[in-house]
Design an enzyme around this catalytic site. Structure first.
Site, PDB file in Angstrom:
ATOM      1  N   LYS A   1       0.820  -1.217   0.000  1.00 51.17           N
ATOM      2  CA  LYS A   1       0.000   0.000   0.000  1.00 51.17           C
ATOM      3  C   LYS A   1       0.849   1.259   0.000  1.00 51.17           C
ATOM      4  O   LYS A   1       0.519   2.232  -0.681  1.00 51.17           O
ATOM      5  CB  LYS A   1      -0.950   0.003   1.197  1.00 51.17           C
ATOM      6  CG  LYS A   1      -1.994  -1.092   1.086  1.00 51.17           C
ATOM      7  CD  LYS A   1      -3.200  -0.846   1.966  1.00 51.17           C
ATOM      8  CE  LYS A   1      -4.298  -1.843   1.590  1.00 51.17           C
ATOM      9  NZ  LYS A   1      -5.396  -1.870   2.545  1.00 51.17           N
TER      10      LYS A   1
ATOM     11  N   LYS B   1      -9.128 -11.486  -6.491  1.00 51.31           N
ATOM     12  CA  LYS B   1      -9.907 -11.835  -5.315  1.00 51.31           C
ATOM     13  C   LYS B   1     -11.210 -11.042  -5.329  1.00 51.31           C
ATOM     14  O   LYS B   1     -11.227  -9.873  -5.703  1.00 51.31           O
ATOM     15  CB  LYS B   1      -9.072 -11.467  -4.074  1.00 51.31           C
ATOM     16  CG  LYS B   1      -9.741 -11.747  -2.748  1.00 51.31           C
ATOM     17  CD  LYS B   1      -8.802 -11.450  -1.592  1.00 51.31           C
ATOM     18  CE  LYS B   1      -9.598 -11.229  -0.316  1.00 51.31           C
ATOM     19  NZ  LYS B   1      -8.755 -11.047   0.865  1.00 51.31           N
TER      20      LYS B   1
ATOM     21  N   LYS C   1     -15.347  -5.758  -3.288  1.00 51.02           N
ATOM     22  CA  LYS C   1     -16.380  -4.794  -3.652  1.00 51.02           C
ATOM     23  C   LYS C   1     -15.836  -3.700  -4.573  1.00 51.02           C
ATOM     24  O   LYS C   1     -16.482  -3.300  -5.532  1.00 51.02           O
ATOM     25  CB  LYS C   1     -16.965  -4.172  -2.389  1.00 51.02           C
ATOM     26  CG  LYS C   1     -18.185  -3.354  -2.701  1.00 51.02           C
ATOM     27  CD  LYS C   1     -19.024  -3.075  -1.497  1.00 51.02           C
ATOM     28  CE  LYS C   1     -20.245  -2.315  -1.980  1.00 51.02           C
ATOM     29  NZ  LYS C   1     -21.154  -1.979  -0.921  1.00 51.02           N
TER      30      LYS C   1
END
Ligand code: TRP
Length: 339
Positions: free
Chosen positions: A111, A193, A196
């Site tokens: 990240k 994966k 949302k």
């Protein structure tokens, strides 16, 4: 009874990936464990987030969990920020957490590599996670594979805190990770994966029609250009879903008809859509009941926070005392009442 703690991000509506990967497992665990399930809104602010929708996403997640079968009579369901002790313990645990360990976390490396300016919260994310778990002195922590490294760090923090402040009796048990059976649910794109934000999911409370609309265009075995091309079920993502939603006899039938090029992908998807809608029907019903009485959810979350807070305060009294803090009464923190 062993104590279980787990957390989930307030991402809004649950999808079948969350359900298969984690929540279904939580529902089962309630039967034989003392469970705490937490919607981790404090974790959700570490990377830049949508302020306007956080409240709604948190409520939706809570509703989804109850609809999925988290039973407030048997498990403590609450929102992380409602129990300020999470933040407090995190700060105290910072004192026994090496920055080098935090910098080695793969999620942090992934990240932070994409950011120009890295918020300290991103680095300290796993310390908050350790605080979540240790605050309730949980024994077991059901997590996805991607969180195992964070859990290992939490164990290290517990060990170090005990060694430094335990005074001979360990306050924190070293929490054990628990991997569910469904480890990685691939999205309808057949690639990433299920998530949302990627839009490759099916919601947990979607109508049978909506389920079909999403399954129909889903990616299958790319070797099957037409119905006459024999397929390889093992490389097909929808076959993986059949294994979660269809009974064994149907799974065998699907595999045979795919290999033998007797069914086309649409035939297979139609059966899957049916099984999925049937499996999720009780969840859809509970969701509708909850939506009809929104004050029920408020009560569940208020009760959950009150119970969690009581437990958290008990731990914090002990932590403050062992770490040598002065209580407002002038007494050592934990013994203020009795000394
Ligand atoms: N970091 C976890 C995730 O993204 C969520 C989480 C926060 C958690 N605190 C936790 C999981 C404590 C287990 C225990 O999935």
């Amino acid at each position: 009874m062993p104590r279980v703690f787990s957390g989930i991000q307030p991402s809004g509506d649950l999808h079948i990936g969350n359900w298969l990967g984690a929540v279904r497992n939580w529902v089962t665990m309630q039967e034989q464990h003392e469970c705490l399930f937490c919607i981790v809104d404090l974790h959700a602010i570490t990377g830049g987030y949508d302020v306007a929708s956080l409240r709604r996403r948190t409520l939706e997640m809570a509703a989804g969990l109850v609809a999925a079968g988290i039973d407030p009579e048997r498990a403590v369901l609450f929102v992380q920020s409602h129990v300020p002790e999470h933040s407090e313990l995190m700060w105290l645990l910072n004192s026994v957490t090496p920055v080098g360990d935090l910098e080695r976390m793969t999620q942090y490396k992934d990240k932070s590599a994409k950011l120009e300016s890295i918020p300290a919260g991103l680095l300290n994310y796993p310390v908050l996670m350790a605080a979540d778990i240790l605050l309730y002195r949980a024994d077991l922590v059901p997590v996805g594979e991607d969180q195992l490294q964070h859990l290992e760090l939490a164990r290290g923090i517990a060990r170090k805190w005990n060694a430094e402040f335990g005074g001979g009796t360990d306050l924190f048990p070293e929490p054990q990770g628990l991997l569910g059976a469904a480890r990685r649910i691939i999205g309808l794109d057949g690639q990433a994966k299920m998530s949302k934000s990627l839009g490759n999911t099916i919601g947990l409370v979607e109508s049978p029609e909506a389920i079909w609309e999403k399954l129909r265009p889903a990616v299958t075995d790319p070797a099957r250009k037409t119905k006459r091309d024999p397929g390889t079920p093992e490389v097909c993502n929808l076959y993986a879903l059949h294994r979660h939603f269809s009974p064994p006899a149907t799974v065998a039938e699907v595999a045979e008809n795919c290999r033998g090029a007797r069914w086309g992908c649409l035939d297979c998807k139609r059966v899957l859509a049916e099984r999925m809608a049937a499996t999720l029907a009780p969840i859809r019903e509970r969701a509708a009941d909850l939506a009809a009485a929104p004050e029920r959810l408020e009560t569940i979350l208020a009760d959950g926070a009150a119970t969690a807070r009581r437990m958290a305060q008990e731990t914090m009294r002990e932590v403050r005392d062992r770490m040598g803090f002065l209580a407002p009464t002038g007494q050592p923190a934990a013994r203020g009442a009795t000394a």
